[in-house]
Design a protein around this motif. Structure first.
Motif, short mmCIF file in Angstrom:
data_model
loop_
_atom_site.label_atom_id
_atom_site.label_comp_id
_atom_site.label_asym_id
_atom_site.label_seq_id
_atom_site.Cartn_x
_atom_site.Cartn_y
_atom_site.Cartn_z
N GLU A 1 9.75 48.43 18.09
CA GLU A 1 10.12 47.07 18.53
C GLU A 1 11.04 47.12 19.75
OE1 GLU A 1 11.63 44.31 15.49
OE2 GLU A 1 10.97 45.82 14.04
N TYR B 1 10.00 46.52 23.74
CA TYR B 1 10.63 45.34 24.34
C TYR B 1 11.39 45.69 25.61
CZ TYR B 1 13.52 41.16 24.89
OH TYR B 1 14.16 40.05 25.40
N PRO C 1 5.48 42.43 22.63
CA PRO C 1 6.79 43.03 22.30
C PRO C 1 7.89 42.00 22.16
CG PRO C 1 5.70 44.27 24.04
CD PRO C 1 4.90 43.01 23.85
N VAL D 1 7.45 42.42 15.01
CA VAL D 1 8.46 42.81 14.04
C VAL D 1 7.83 43.83 13.08
CG1 VAL D 1 9.97 42.06 12.15
CG2 VAL D 1 9.59 40.56 14.13
N LYS D 2 8.56 44.89 12.82
CA LYS D 2 8.15 45.81 11.76
C LYS D 2 8.61 45.20 10.44
CE LYS D 2 8.30 50.62 10.22
NZ LYS D 2 8.79 51.99 10.47
N PHE E 1 3.28 45.80 11.21
CA PHE E 1 3.62 45.15 12.48
C PHE E 1 2.97 43.78 12.57
CE2 PHE E 1 4.97 49.40 13.33
CZ PHE E 1 6.06 49.23 14.15
N ARG F 1 16.60 42.43 19.70
CA ARG F 1 16.17 42.11 21.06
C ARG F 1 17.29 41.47 21.87
NH1 ARG F 1 11.74 41.46 18.03
NH2 ARG F 1 9.80 42.42 18.72
#
Length: 343
Positions: free
Chosen positions: A105, A109, A169, A173-174, A183, A313
């Motif tokens: 993630e 990103y 990205p 989310v995992k 994912f 993020r």
């Protein structure tokens, strides 16, 4: 829904660059110990998949061979350089990046924010090693190659591919520590999918904010999760250590316990940017609640809303912004006006 089909293969095989960084996809499962060991190179992995070489011309870059929790910002900046080097090559139609899923993630990103990519850059990996039950590496690899080589994926930049889904990205989310369908993009759903060797994109590409890469990303930004009856211990530690920025995963729509407020006020007085997001898996940090510690109160104090960015993020974005400027108005603008892009 927009349906796209891959161009018919010509005699000349499309050339895809594969940047190998490590992860479960390069690992072997020991059924006796029930442990997984990172023990393969990219070359060894691809040698087990002759059908890929039959269909694609492959340029293999053994960038690293480390677990993804070992990544640092400097390693990612070097990865961005390598991605852009491959993208500039006229003979290469796209890039596949193989990585461990623990920090996929974050790494995807950061590359999404920093890499100038007018060709597809597809991050993938696997939740299971090659010989485990439910192994997903083969499908993820083939799908990632298919997207990277596709004309329909041009100008969509950095993407993530898992379990037949193409994900942004910005939203991926995992969601599960073990499941091959981990994912997801809970807020938006996938941006596209691969099925029966056809690529489906569900909406037009709408662009994104892009930041020129810095020589270094060294800002110390800490992430704190608010919880029931929490005190300000971690906030005070951040202030004592003179961190460069703080991101708080707030309760609900970005609210915090009253015990946080004195430390937040002190941080803002010290010109430490404080960003609040929601700790929920979806939704926005809003300014709706006008009580002590509510979103409206935080805004009056000078706390910056991270909109619907999750905590990890928001932390990375604040680190990138602080590598450009520590001006609070600039940071506030970038989290507000230039946020919430959808691919």
């Amino acid at each position: 829904m927009q349906q796209n089909q891959n161009n018919t293969q010509t005699a000349e095989k499309p050339k895809v660059a594969v940047i190998v960084t490590g992860g479960t996809i390069l690992s072997t499962y020991n059924p006796e110990t029930k442990q997984i060991k990172l023990d393969k190179t990219g070359e060894q992995l691809l040698s087990e998949l002759p059908a890929l070489k039959d269909r694609y011309s492959i340029e293999l870059i053994e960038f690293s061979n480390i677990p993804s929790p070992h990544f640092t910002p400097q390693i990612i900046l070097e990865l961005v350089d390598k991605i852009e080097e491959m993208i500039r090559r006229t003979d290469i139609c796209g890039v596949v990046v193989l990585q461990g899923t623990d920090t996929l993630e974050e790494v995807s990103y950061l590359c999404y924010l920093l890499a100038k990519a007018d060709k597809p850059v597809v991050f993938t990996g696997s939740m299971k090693s090659m010989h485990e039950l439910y192994a997903d590496s083969l499908g993820n690899l083939y799908g990632a190659f298919f997207v990277a080589a596709s004309e329909q994926a041009r100008n969509r930049g950095v993407m993530v591919y898992f379990n037949q889904n193409i994900l942004s990205p910005r939203y991926v989310v995992k969601t599960n520590a073990n499941n091959v369908a981990s994912f997801q993009a809970p807020e938006t759903g996938p941006m596209g999918a691969v099925a029966n060797e056809q690529i489906y994109f569900y909406h037009p590409h709408s662009g994104q904010s892009h930041y020129d890469r810095s020589d270094k990303i060294t800002a110390n930004v800490q992430l704190i999760k608010a919880s029931f009856n929490a005190d300000d211990l971690l906030l005070r530690a951040c202030i004592d250590q003179k961190v460069d920025g703080i991101v708080i995963e707030g309760l609900g729509a970005g609210n915090v316990p009253p015990s946080f407020i004195p430390a937040i006020q002190e941080a803002i007085e010290l010109k430490i940017p404080v960003v609040v997001v929601s700790r929920c898996i979806g939704g926005f940090a809003a300014t709706a609640y006008d009580y002590h510690g509510g979103g409206a109160h935080l805004k009056r104090l000078g706390v910056i809303s991270g909109q619907n960015l999750g905590g990890v993020r928001a932390r990375l974005k604040l680190m990138v912004l602080l590598s450009k400027s520590n001006d609070l108005e600039y940071i506030k603008q970038e989290f507000g006006e230039n946020e919430c892009e959808v691919r």
